[in-house]
Write a protein that holds these residues in place. Structure first.
Motif, short mmCIF file in Angstrom:
data_model
loop_
_atom_site.label_atom_id
_atom_site.label_comp_id
_atom_site.label_asym_id
_atom_site.label_seq_id
_atom_site.Cartn_x
_atom_site.Cartn_y
_atom_site.Cartn_z
N UNK A 169 0.78 -1.15 -0.10
CA UNK A 169 -0.04 -0.03 0.00
C UNK A 169 0.80 1.16 -0.05
N UNK A 170 0.56 1.81 -0.92
CA UNK A 170 1.45 3.28 -1.16
C UNK A 170 0.63 4.47 -1.61
N UNK A 171 0.12 5.49 -0.73
CA UNK A 171 -0.54 6.47 -0.88
C UNK A 171 -1.96 5.78 -1.52
N UNK A 172 -2.51 6.33 -2.66
CA UNK A 172 -3.57 5.85 -3.54
C UNK A 172 -3.38 4.77 -4.29
N UNK A 173 -2.37 3.84 -3.98
CA UNK A 173 -2.20 2.82 -4.76
C UNK A 173 -1.82 1.43 -4.04
N UNK A 174 -2.51 0.49 -4.57
CA UNK A 174 -2.58 -0.96 -4.07
C UNK A 174 -1.94 -1.68 -5.03
N UNK A 175 -0.63 -2.38 -4.83
CA UNK A 175 -0.04 -3.44 -5.46
C UNK A 175 -0.31 -4.87 -4.93
N UNK A 176 -0.83 -5.42 -5.76
CA UNK A 176 -1.43 -6.92 -5.27
C UNK A 176 -0.26 -7.75 -5.62
N UNK A 177 0.17 -8.34 -4.42
CA UNK A 177 1.52 -9.34 -4.46
C UNK A 177 0.99 -10.75 -4.67
N UNK A 178 0.00 -11.30 -3.98
CA UNK A 178 -0.60 -12.81 -3.97
C UNK A 178 -2.00 -12.45 -4.56
N UNK A 179 -2.12 -12.59 -5.73
CA UNK A 179 -3.65 -12.63 -6.26
C UNK A 179 -4.38 -13.62 -5.66
N UNK A 180 -3.88 -14.95 -5.72
CA UNK A 180 -4.57 -15.99 -5.11
C UNK A 180 -4.92 -16.11 -3.84
N UNK A 181 -4.35 -15.19 -2.94
CA UNK A 181 -4.78 -15.13 -1.68
C UNK A 181 -6.07 -14.23 -1.52
N UNK A 182 -6.06 -13.06 -2.50
CA UNK A 182 -6.98 -12.20 -2.56
C UNK A 182 -8.32 -12.86 -3.06
N UNK A 183 -8.08 -13.54 -4.21
CA UNK A 183 -9.37 -14.39 -4.51
C UNK A 183 -9.89 -15.32 -3.65
N UNK A 186 -12.08 -13.44 -1.36
CA UNK A 186 -13.39 -12.86 -1.96
C UNK A 186 -14.57 -14.15 -1.90
N UNK A 187 -14.12 -15.24 -1.72
CA UNK A 187 -15.11 -16.45 -1.46
C UNK A 187 -16.36 -16.48 -2.50
N UNK A 188 -15.72 -16.45 -3.66
CA UNK A 188 -16.66 -16.64 -4.90
C UNK A 188 -17.04 -18.03 -5.05
N UNK A 189 -18.54 -18.62 -4.95
CA UNK A 189 -18.80 -19.69 -4.79
C UNK A 189 -19.57 -20.25 -6.03
N UNK A 190 -19.65 -19.24 -7.08
CA UNK A 190 -20.45 -19.47 -8.11
C UNK A 190 -20.14 -18.51 -9.50
N UNK A 191 -19.97 -18.87 -10.62
CA UNK A 191 -19.68 -18.12 -11.73
C UNK A 191 -20.93 -17.06 -12.16
N UNK A 192 -20.39 -15.82 -11.38
CA UNK A 192 -21.17 -14.82 -11.63
C UNK A 192 -20.83 -13.88 -12.88
N UNK A 193 -21.52 -13.45 -13.67
CA UNK A 193 -21.40 -12.85 -14.87
C UNK A 193 -20.31 -11.73 -14.75
N UNK A 194 -20.17 -10.90 -13.54
CA UNK A 194 -19.25 -9.81 -13.46
C UNK A 194 -18.27 -10.23 -12.46
N UNK A 195 -17.88 -11.53 -12.07
CA UNK A 195 -16.77 -12.02 -11.09
C UNK A 195 -15.51 -12.14 -11.77
N UNK A 196 -14.56 -11.56 -11.42
CA UNK A 196 -13.29 -11.43 -12.11
C UNK A 196 -12.59 -12.65 -11.74
N UNK A 197 -12.86 -13.82 -12.17
CA UNK A 197 -12.10 -15.11 -11.94
C UNK A 197 -10.46 -15.04 -12.49
N UNK A 198 -9.56 -15.30 -11.63
CA UNK A 198 -8.38 -15.23 -12.18
C UNK A 198 -7.75 -16.79 -12.02
N UNK A 199 -6.80 -17.18 -12.58
CA UNK A 199 -6.06 -18.47 -12.75
C UNK A 199 -4.83 -18.26 -12.52
N UNK A 200 -4.31 -18.04 -11.46
CA UNK A 200 -2.85 -17.90 -11.15
C UNK A 200 -2.05 -19.23 -11.52
#
Length: 254
Positions: free
Chosen positions: A223-237, A240-254
């Motif tokens: 975290x730097x001022x108004x900037x977030x640098x995501x280092x572990x995308x899988x941990x953030x996903x 988020x606890x996505x349990x179903x494929x929502x049309x707008x859900x940003x599913x990532x495959x690290x």
């Protein structure tokens, strides 16, 4: 906001019109006809936007980002209704029901927009089936976003809501120069400070800051001022606890 929004006396080019998702796939001749009706506007962070303009013109973001929010005059508390980026449009509600919409439009960056008379926009929707076919999926997408936003406020805790919001607004770092294998782990979210994230999450700044500091300590993000640098995308996903494929859900495959 302390300055008046700057409206440039310029006409839009077909190239600019095609940058908006709802116009991008229209026939070239139709885009050329449409572009004659557009005005090119430019606003800056801190500009004042008169919401009365929403009953007169329809806006399309070409570059930059905007926050749409409402406030309680008695408590001063604010809630974010939407975040708009290049290709997004507003105000869809006024376009559809022709009623005033009391919102605060806040440019988060320097913003370039196209605007057209509301009456003209409605005429296009009624007259050109090919345009209607482009517009309706965008409208449905925004409706789904609002449905997900409302349900998330009721069904999920702040940590889950915050992680979903970050994932929805994530942008890949353009200047990443690490190893190809680790490229997917480095992502950037610009312009969202703790106060803005609190409005979007339906929480308060102190709670958001505490969660971000916790993720920073765990190595999930920096975290730097108004900037977030995501280092572990899988941990953030995972958070988020996505349990179903929502049309707008940003599913990532690290």
């Amino acid at each position: 906001m302390n300055k008046d929004a700057t409206h440039l006396p310029q006409k839009a080019s077909p190239v600019l019109v095609k940058q908006a998702n709802i116009f991008a796939d229209l026939p070239a001749k139709l885009i050329e006809d449409f572009q004659q009706e557009f005005q090119l506007d430019e606003w800056y962070k801190g500009d004042y936007f008169n919401p009365a303009l929403l009953t007169q013109r329809f806006f399309v973001v070409i570059d930059g980002s905007l926050e749409i929010k409402q406030s309680n005059p008695e408590t001063g508390r604010e809630a974010t209704l939407d975040m708009l980026y290049a290709g997004d449009c507003f105000d869809l509600m006024v376009l559809l029901d022709d009623q005033p919409h009391e919102v605060i439009v806040s440019p988060l960056t320097r913003v370039k927009l196209l605007s057209v008379k509301l009456s003209t926009m409605r005429h296009w929707l009624w007259t050109y089936p090919e345009f209607n076919q482009q517009f309706m999926p965008y409208l449905a997408k925004k409706m789904r976003e609002k449905e997900q936003q409302a349900s998330s406020l009721v069904l999920h805790d702040v940590t889950t809501r915050l992680s979903r919001i970050i994932l929805e607004h994530i942008n890949k770092i353009k200047f990443y120069n690490g190893t190809i294998e680790a490229e997917h782990q480095h992502h950037l979210v610009n312009g969202l400070n703790d106060e803005t994230l609190a409005r979007m999450t339906g929480s308060v700044r102190q709670v958001i800051n505490k969660q971000l500091q916790h993720w920073k300590k765990e190595g999930t993000l920096d975290k730097k001022r108004n900037q977030l640098i995501i280092k572990d995308l899988e941990a953030l996903v995972k958070e988020a606890k996505y349990t179903e494929t929502l049309p707008n859900a940003p599913f990532f495959k690290p």
